[in-house]
Scaffold this motif. Structure first.
Motif, PDB file in Angstrom:
ATOM      1  N   SER A  76     -61.577  17.136   2.259  1.00 16.71           N
ATOM      2  CA  SER A  76     -61.519  15.842   1.589  1.00 16.71           C
ATOM      3  C   SER A  76     -61.126  14.764   2.596  1.00 16.71           C
ATOM      4  N   PRO A  77     -61.279  13.489   2.250  1.00 14.61           N
ATOM      5  CA  PRO A  77     -60.793  12.428   3.149  1.00 14.61           C
ATOM      6  C   PRO A  77     -59.313  12.579   3.488  1.00 14.61           C
ATOM      7  N   TYR A  78     -58.501  13.007   2.516  1.00 17.81           N
ATOM      8  CA  TYR A  78     -57.068  13.186   2.808  1.00 17.81           C
ATOM      9  C   TYR A  78     -56.851  14.355   3.757  1.00 17.81           C
ATOM     10  N   ASP A  79     -57.635  15.426   3.609  1.00 11.35           N
ATOM     11  CA  ASP A  79     -57.533  16.550   4.544  1.00 11.35           C
ATOM     12  C   ASP A  79     -57.862  16.100   5.966  1.00 11.35           C
ATOM     13  N   LEU A  80     -58.885  15.272   6.107  1.00 10.24           N
ATOM     14  CA  LEU A  80     -59.246  14.763   7.431  1.00 10.24           C
ATOM     15  C   LEU A  80     -58.125  13.899   8.004  1.00 10.24           C
ATOM     16  N   PHE A  81     -57.493  13.110   7.141  1.00 10.26           N
ATOM     17  CA  PHE A  81     -56.353  12.303   7.579  1.00 10.26           C
ATOM     18  C   PHE A  81     -55.216  13.202   8.055  1.00 10.26           C
ATOM     19  N   VAL A  82     -54.934  14.271   7.310  1.00  8.79           N
ATOM     20  CA  VAL A  82     -53.874  15.209   7.698  1.00  8.79           C
ATOM     21  C   VAL A  82     -54.188  15.837   9.046  1.00  8.79           C
ATOM     22  N   LEU A  83     -55.428  16.302   9.219  1.00 14.36           N
ATOM     23  CA  LEU A  83     -55.811  16.939  10.477  1.00 14.36           C
ATOM     24  C   LEU A  83     -55.725  15.967  11.643  1.00 14.36           C
ATOM     25  N   ALA A  84     -56.217  14.735  11.448  1.00 18.98           N
ATOM     26  CA  ALA A  84     -56.183  13.746  12.518  1.00 18.98           C
ATOM     27  C   ALA A  84     -54.744  13.379  12.881  1.00 18.98           C
ATOM     28  N   THR A  85     -53.895  13.211  11.865  1.00 21.60           N
ATOM     29  CA  THR A  85     -52.502  12.857  12.115  1.00 21.60           C
ATOM     30  C   THR A  85     -51.779  13.980  12.840  1.00 21.60           C
TER      31      THR A  85
END
Length: 292
Positions: free
Chosen positions: A138-147
């Protein structure tokens, strides 16, 4: 096959959070040769601070910054105000002090905010993208991975490419020699605690929106899983925390999807048992243990 890909992708996001929290345990271990059993409660305090600021301001990003600052300040205050004053001849006083701190912080949060779970919104959608008919991150998963990737990269640069990182490593592994060379070892220990709790706070902030919600015990299970990850990877190894976190996250996702959610902790425990039997220092431990 579609389900397998979906479970792996969700496990990857969960593994990144586990790796971050495990890295926070590795940092404090390398800095002070101690396992901070109050890490979950301290991270929960930081998340509550972020929640309060977000609710007051309407800005997730301002709340995130406040949560990280709270975690950093709390880490420094606990090290200087409590841990530094305890006897260090054995680990027992530090463990007892940390457990007592857990009770105080969690009771204080329950009194101030109540024991119920509070929903905490994610800044991005949690609905997964569908690629070729397969739901993935999900977009939030991508945010978590990037962070998580950005923070781990920044910490890696700090410890390997800066003079502060060199002093932190020297103070951890050769404190007496470091003192002779002019390194302020107590100050480096404080910096280690500061970085550790701020990193744990970030991991908890990333985890809470996808869990049941915010409560005084919101980070307890995260701490248990991350501690297992840190031991599996090796308490001295940041790389081990990263690799083991991703591996354990994927394992938990697969077991949850194909067996049940209640079987996932048993799978992690089985992995931890096998690693401790075959390689007690962790999978990424150095061939010869380094002594502080």
């Amino acid at each position: 096959m579609d389900r397998f890909v979906f479970l792996l992708s969700t496990g990857l996001a969960r593994g990144a959070v586990l790796a971050l929290f495990a890295l926070s345990l590795v940092i404090v271990w390398r800095a002070a040769r101690a396992v901070n059993f109050a890490q979950a409660a301290m991270a929960a305090v930081a998340v509550y601070a972020a929640f309060a600021v977000t609710a007051a301001s309407g800005s997730y990003w301002l709340g995130l910054a406040c949560g990280l600052a709270t975690g950093a300040l709390l880490g420094a205050a606990v090290e200087r105000g409590l841990m530094r004053r305890l006897p260090h001849r054995t680990p027992l006083p530090g463990m007892i002090g940390a457990i007592g701190l857990v009770m105080v912080l969690q009771a204080g949060l329950a009194i101030a905010f109540g024991p119920e779970h509070r929903p905490m919104r994610a800044p991005f959608s949690e609905r997964p993208f569908v690629i070729g008919g397969v739901p993935v991150l999900s977009p939030y998963d991508l945010f978590v991975l990037a962070t998580a990737a950005a923070v781990m990269g920044a910490l890696a640069l700090l410890f390997t490419k800066t003079s502060l990182g060199l002093r932190l490593r020297a103070a951890a592994f050769a404190p007496e020699t470091s003192r002779l060379l002019g390194v302020r070892v107590p100050r480096m220990v404080t910096v280690g605690w500061t970085l550790s709790v701020a990193t744990a706070a970030l991991a908890a902030l990333l985890s809470v929106p996808t869990e049941l919600g915010l409560s005084p015990h919101a980070a307890d299970l995260l701490f248990v899983d991350a501690f297992a990850v840190a031991v599996v990877g090796g308490l001295d190894s940041p790389l081990g925390a990263l690799a083991a976190g991703i591996g354990v996250g994927m394992l938990s996702g697969l077991v949850t999807g194909y067996v049940s959610a209640s079987a996932a902790p048993l799978a992690v425990l089985a992995l931890l048992t096998v690693v401790l039997l075959l390689r007690p220092g962790g999978l990424f431990a150095a061939g010869e243990a380094r002594k502080a």
